[in-house]
Design a protein around this motif. Structure first.
Motif, PDB file in Angstrom:
ATOM      1  N   ALA A  37       0.831  -1.200   0.000  1.00  0.00           N
ATOM      2  CA  ALA A  37       0.000   0.000   0.000  1.00  0.00           C
ATOM      3  C   ALA A  37       0.870   1.256   0.000  1.00  0.00           C
ATOM      4  N   VAL A  38       1.959   1.240   0.758  1.00  0.00           N
ATOM      5  CA  VAL A  38       2.863   2.386   0.815  1.00  0.00           C
ATOM      6  C   VAL A  38       3.558   2.574  -0.531  1.00  0.00           C
ATOM      7  N   ARG A  39       4.017   1.497  -1.128  1.00  0.00           N
ATOM      8  CA  ARG A  39       4.680   1.563  -2.439  1.00  0.00           C
ATOM      9  C   ARG A  39       3.718   2.133  -3.494  1.00  0.00           C
ATOM     10  N   ARG A  40       2.477   1.671  -3.484  1.00  0.00           N
ATOM     11  CA  ARG A  40       1.467   2.135  -4.431  1.00  0.00           C
ATOM     12  C   ARG A  40       1.201   3.637  -4.228  1.00  0.00           C
ATOM     13  N   VAL A  45       1.995   9.527  -5.778  1.00  0.00           N
ATOM     14  CA  VAL A  45       2.459  10.881  -5.461  1.00  0.00           C
ATOM     15  C   VAL A  45       3.480  11.333  -6.491  1.00  0.00           C
ATOM     16  N   GLU A  46       4.467  10.484  -6.771  1.00  0.00           N
ATOM     17  CA  GLU A  46       5.479  10.816  -7.775  1.00  0.00           C
ATOM     18  C   GLU A  46       5.769   9.579  -8.603  1.00  0.00           C
ATOM     19  N   ASP A  47       5.442   9.665  -9.867  1.00  0.00           N
ATOM     20  CA  ASP A  47       5.636   8.539 -10.769  1.00  0.00           C
ATOM     21  C   ASP A  47       7.101   8.098 -10.764  1.00  0.00           C
ATOM     22  N   GLY A  48       7.338   6.817 -10.548  1.00  0.00           N
ATOM     23  CA  GLY A  48       8.685   6.274 -10.570  1.00  0.00           C
ATOM     24  C   GLY A  48       9.393   6.282  -9.231  1.00  0.00           C
ATOM     25  N   PHE A  49       8.773   6.834  -8.189  1.00  0.00           N
ATOM     26  CA  PHE A  49       9.397   6.823  -6.865  1.00  0.00           C
ATOM     27  C   PHE A  49       9.369   5.385  -6.363  1.00  0.00           C
ATOM     28  N   ASP A  50      10.549   4.817  -6.140  1.00  0.00           N
ATOM     29  CA  ASP A  50      10.668   3.409  -5.751  1.00  0.00           C
ATOM     30  C   ASP A  50      11.275   3.310  -4.353  1.00  0.00           C
ATOM     31  N   PRO A  51      10.436   3.151  -3.324  1.00  0.00           N
ATOM     32  CA  PRO A  51      10.944   3.114  -1.951  1.00  0.00           C
ATOM     33  C   PRO A  51      11.828   1.908  -1.670  1.00  0.00           C
ATOM     34  N   ALA A  54      10.802   2.071   4.420  1.00  0.00           N
ATOM     35  CA  ALA A  54       9.520   2.700   4.725  1.00  0.00           C
ATOM     36  C   ALA A  54       9.178   2.538   6.194  1.00  0.00           C
ATOM     37  N   GLY A  55       8.472   3.511   6.694  1.00  0.00           N
ATOM     38  CA  GLY A  55       7.858   3.450   8.012  1.00  0.00           C
ATOM     39  C   GLY A  55       6.417   3.896   7.838  1.00  0.00           C
ATOM     40  N   PHE A  56       5.473   3.188   8.416  1.00  0.00           N
ATOM     41  CA  PHE A  56       4.071   3.531   8.224  1.00  0.00           C
ATOM     42  C   PHE A  56       3.262   3.109   9.435  1.00  0.00           C
ATOM     43  N   ASP A  57       2.128   3.803   9.616  1.00  0.00           N
ATOM     44  CA  ASP A  57       1.280   3.501  10.770  1.00  0.00           C
ATOM     45  C   ASP A  57      -0.198   3.363  10.405  1.00  0.00           C
ATOM     46  N   GLY A  58      -0.511   3.233   9.143  1.00  0.00           N
ATOM     47  CA  GLY A  58      -1.893   3.105   8.705  1.00  0.00           C
ATOM     48  C   GLY A  58      -2.461   4.417   8.197  1.00  0.00           C
ATOM     49  N   VAL A  72       7.144  12.046   2.486  1.00  0.00           N
ATOM     50  CA  VAL A  72       6.153  11.823   3.532  1.00  0.00           C
ATOM     51  C   VAL A  72       4.789  11.773   2.840  1.00  0.00           C
ATOM     52  N   ILE A  73       3.969  10.825   3.264  1.00  0.00           N
ATOM     53  CA  ILE A  73       2.657  10.606   2.652  1.00  0.00           C
ATOM     54  C   ILE A  73       1.606  10.612   3.756  1.00  0.00           C
ATOM     55  N   LYS A  74       0.484  11.267   3.486  1.00  0.00           N
ATOM     56  CA  LYS A  74      -0.613  11.264   4.454  1.00  0.00           C
ATOM     57  C   LYS A  74      -1.937  11.124   3.705  1.00  0.00           C
ATOM     58  N   ARG A  75      -2.941  10.708   4.448  1.00  0.00           N
ATOM     59  CA  ARG A  75      -4.270  10.583   3.865  1.00  0.00           C
ATOM     60  C   ARG A  75      -4.855  11.979   3.690  1.00  0.00           C
ATOM     61  N   HIS A  76      -5.497  12.166   2.547  1.00  0.00           N
ATOM     62  CA  HIS A  76      -6.165  13.423   2.237  1.00  0.00           C
ATOM     63  C   HIS A  76      -7.519  13.055   1.655  1.00  0.00           C
TER      64      HIS A  76
END
Length: 137
Positions: A37-40, A45-51, A54-58, A72-76
């Motif tokens: 889900a984080v990779r997707r 957010v940015e095409d081609g960004f390949d992590p 990762a750190g994530f909390d839902g 950094v990614i957040k729900r919007h």
């Protein structure tokens, strides 16, 4: 009486559509609860960004790619928004008795501050704050 029947009919139709959407599992809150889900989300957010890390909390995630860029990614709403952090970004560890979390300020007022409840928030905070050092040299 006519208005009452119209109102009741509309209410029944709305409830039927809401029940159908629930049954089909439409809508809901997207989660950043797995590497996939984080990779997707990072790719959205940015095409081609390949992590590579990762750190994530839902609710939010922080990722680093092979070039050392940090996003950094957040729900919007029912989608995700993210920013590749630049020299204006700052991070720290938010402390609460018996608990700590990563606090990330992207440096963009409209994006705001993101809190992540992840393991080893100090490591991520140091990496984010080092983004400034690389750009200043």
């Amino acid at each position: 009486m006519d208005l009452l029947l119209q109102t009741a009919g509309s209410l029944v139709a709305i409830l039927a559509l809401a029940g159908l959407a629930w049954w089909m599992k439409l809508g809901g809150e997207p989660k950043l609860d797995s590497e996939a889900a984080v990779r997707r989300a990072a790719g959205e957010v940015e095409d081609g960004f390949d992590p590579v890390a990762a750190g994530f909390d839902g609710k939010a995630a922080i990722v680093r790619d092979a070039q050392g860029r940090i996003m950094v990614i957040k729900r919007h709403g029912n989608r995700f928004a993210g920013r590749v952090l630049g020299p204006q970004a700052k991070a720290g560890v938010w402390q609460d008795p018996g608990h700590s979390a990563l606090k990330v300020d992207s440096g963009e007022r409209r994006f705001g501050t993101v809190f992540l409840d992840i393991p080893a928030p100090e490591t991520w905070a140091d990496a984010i704050n080092r983004v400034n050092e690389r750009r200043d040299a």
